[in-house]
Write a protein that holds these residues in place. Structure first.
Motif, short mmCIF file in Angstrom:
data_model
loop_
_atom_site.label_atom_id
_atom_site.label_comp_id
_atom_site.label_asym_id
_atom_site.label_seq_id
_atom_site.Cartn_x
_atom_site.Cartn_y
_atom_site.Cartn_z
N MET A 146 0.84 -1.18 0.00
CA MET A 146 0.00 0.00 0.00
C MET A 146 0.89 1.25 0.00
O MET A 146 1.92 1.29 0.65
CB MET A 146 -0.92 0.00 1.22
CG MET A 146 -1.86 1.17 1.25
SD MET A 146 -3.14 1.13 2.53
CE MET A 146 -2.17 1.27 4.00
N GLN A 147 0.44 2.25 -0.74
CA GLN A 147 1.12 3.53 -0.81
C GLN A 147 0.21 4.61 -0.23
O GLN A 147 -1.02 4.49 -0.29
CB GLN A 147 1.45 3.89 -2.26
CG GLN A 147 2.37 2.90 -2.95
CD GLN A 147 3.77 2.95 -2.39
OE1 GLN A 147 4.29 4.01 -2.09
NE2 GLN A 147 4.38 1.80 -2.24
N LYS A 148 0.82 5.66 0.29
CA LYS A 148 0.05 6.80 0.79
C LYS A 148 0.59 8.07 0.15
O LYS A 148 1.80 8.26 0.08
CB LYS A 148 0.15 6.89 2.31
CG LYS A 148 -0.76 7.97 2.91
CD LYS A 148 -0.58 8.09 4.41
CE LYS A 148 -1.45 7.07 5.10
NZ LYS A 148 -1.47 7.28 6.56
N TYR A 149 -0.32 8.93 -0.30
CA TYR A 149 0.04 10.19 -0.93
C TYR A 149 -0.76 11.32 -0.30
O TYR A 149 -1.92 11.13 0.09
CB TYR A 149 -0.28 10.17 -2.44
CG TYR A 149 0.39 9.06 -3.19
CD1 TYR A 149 1.68 9.20 -3.66
CD2 TYR A 149 -0.28 7.86 -3.45
CE1 TYR A 149 2.31 8.18 -4.36
CE2 TYR A 149 0.33 6.84 -4.15
CZ TYR A 149 1.62 7.00 -4.60
OH TYR A 149 2.22 5.99 -5.31
N CYS A 150 -0.16 12.50 -0.23
CA CYS A 150 -0.85 13.69 0.23
C CYS A 150 -0.73 14.74 -0.87
O CYS A 150 0.36 14.96 -1.41
CB CYS A 150 -0.24 14.20 1.53
SG CYS A 150 -1.14 15.59 2.24
N GLN B 107 -16.99 8.02 -7.66
CA GLN B 107 -16.51 7.10 -6.63
C GLN B 107 -16.02 5.80 -7.25
O GLN B 107 -14.99 5.26 -6.86
CB GLN B 107 -17.62 6.84 -5.61
CG GLN B 107 -17.95 8.08 -4.80
CD GLN B 107 -18.93 7.81 -3.68
OE1 GLN B 107 -18.83 6.79 -2.99
NE2 GLN B 107 -19.87 8.72 -3.50
N LYS B 108 -16.77 5.30 -8.25
CA LYS B 108 -16.36 4.06 -8.93
C LYS B 108 -15.03 4.24 -9.65
O LYS B 108 -14.15 3.37 -9.57
CB LYS B 108 -17.45 3.61 -9.91
CG LYS B 108 -17.12 2.30 -10.62
CD LYS B 108 -18.24 1.89 -11.56
CE LYS B 108 -18.01 0.57 -12.25
NZ LYS B 108 -16.69 0.16 -12.59
N SER B 109 -14.87 5.37 -10.34
CA SER B 109 -13.62 5.60 -11.08
C SER B 109 -12.43 5.67 -10.12
O SER B 109 -11.33 5.22 -10.45
CB SER B 109 -13.70 6.86 -11.94
OG SER B 109 -13.58 8.02 -11.17
N ILE B 110 -12.64 6.24 -8.95
CA ILE B 110 -11.58 6.33 -7.94
C ILE B 110 -11.18 4.93 -7.50
O ILE B 110 -10.00 4.56 -7.50
CB ILE B 110 -12.05 7.20 -6.75
CG1 ILE B 110 -12.16 8.67 -7.17
CG2 ILE B 110 -11.10 7.04 -5.56
CD1 ILE B 110 -12.88 9.56 -6.16
N ILE C 183 -7.63 2.92 -2.55
CA ILE C 183 -8.33 2.16 -1.51
C ILE C 183 -9.11 3.09 -0.59
O ILE C 183 -10.24 2.81 -0.19
CB ILE C 183 -7.31 1.33 -0.69
CG1 ILE C 183 -6.61 0.33 -1.61
CG2 ILE C 183 -7.99 0.63 0.49
CD1 ILE C 183 -5.35 -0.27 -1.01
N ASN C 184 -8.50 4.21 -0.24
CA ASN C 184 -9.13 5.20 0.62
C ASN C 184 -8.71 6.58 0.16
O ASN C 184 -7.58 6.77 -0.27
CB ASN C 184 -8.74 4.99 2.09
CG ASN C 184 -9.54 5.86 3.02
OD1 ASN C 184 -10.73 6.10 2.82
ND2 ASN C 184 -8.90 6.35 4.06
N GLU D 54 -4.77 6.53 -0.09
CA GLU D 54 -4.11 5.26 0.14
C GLU D 54 -4.43 4.39 -1.06
O GLU D 54 -5.60 4.25 -1.44
CB GLU D 54 -4.60 4.61 1.43
CG GLU D 54 -4.22 5.40 2.66
CD GLU D 54 -4.80 4.84 3.94
OE1 GLU D 54 -4.14 5.00 4.97
OE2 GLU D 54 -5.90 4.26 3.90
N THR D 55 -3.40 3.84 -1.68
CA THR D 55 -3.58 3.09 -2.92
C THR D 55 -3.00 1.69 -2.80
O THR D 55 -2.16 1.41 -1.94
CB THR D 55 -2.87 3.81 -4.09
OG1 THR D 55 -1.46 3.73 -3.90
CG2 THR D 55 -3.31 5.27 -4.20
N ASP D 56 -3.44 0.84 -3.72
CA ASP D 56 -2.80 -0.46 -3.80
C ASP D 56 -1.44 -0.28 -4.47
O ASP D 56 -1.11 0.80 -4.97
CB ASP D 56 -3.69 -1.48 -4.50
CG ASP D 56 -3.97 -1.17 -5.97
OD1 ASP D 56 -3.15 -0.50 -6.64
OD2 ASP D 56 -5.03 -1.61 -6.47
N ASP D 57 -0.64 -1.33 -4.48
CA ASP D 57 0.72 -1.24 -4.99
C ASP D 57 0.79 -1.06 -6.51
O ASP D 57 1.83 -0.71 -7.05
CB ASP D 57 1.53 -2.46 -4.57
CG ASP D 57 1.81 -2.47 -3.07
OD1 ASP D 57 1.86 -1.39 -2.46
OD2 ASP D 57 1.96 -3.58 -2.51
#
Length: 110
Positions: free
Chosen positions: A1-5, A32-35, A41-42, A57-60
């Motif tokens: 998982m990755q996190k970006y701001c 929301q679906k496209s995101i 993920i969040n 927060e994204t998947d890898d």
């Protein structure tokens, strides 16, 4: 998982800011679906005055380039983005047409 701001500014007008917040209380289902479909993920957006912060927060497998490609091919996302430009203004660091700017993490308490 990755996190970006990421950061973005709004046009500094109380009525526009209130309307922008209202849109985000009921984000269109297609958006929301496209995101989610892009590997996010969040996603949270925070507001203070005319400044916004987004935490993702994204998947890898997530890619900003792939997300941009999918968004460009999705008419509903393009409709949403055009509508949102009414409220948003690019940060000085933004390249032409760029909205959200990726922030550099400078501290993390562990």
């Amino acid at each position: 998982m990755q996190k970006y701001c990421l950061a973005l500014d709004l046009n500094n007008h109380p009525d526009l800011i209130a309307e922008y917040i209202d849109y985000h209380k009921n984000v269109w289902p297609e958006i929301q679906k496209s995101i989610k479909d892009s590997g996010i993920i969040n996603l949270e957006i925070y507001n203070v005055g005319d400044r916004l912060f987004m935490i993702m927060e994204t998947d890898d497998n997530f890619s900003f380039a792939e997300k941009a490609k999918l968004d460009a091919e999705n008419p509903k996302v393009q409709e949403w983005e055009t509508l949102m430009w009414k409220f948003q203004k690019a940060l000085p660091q933004a390249k032409s047409g760029e909205k959200w700017i990726l922030m550099d993490k400078i501290f993390e308490l562990k």
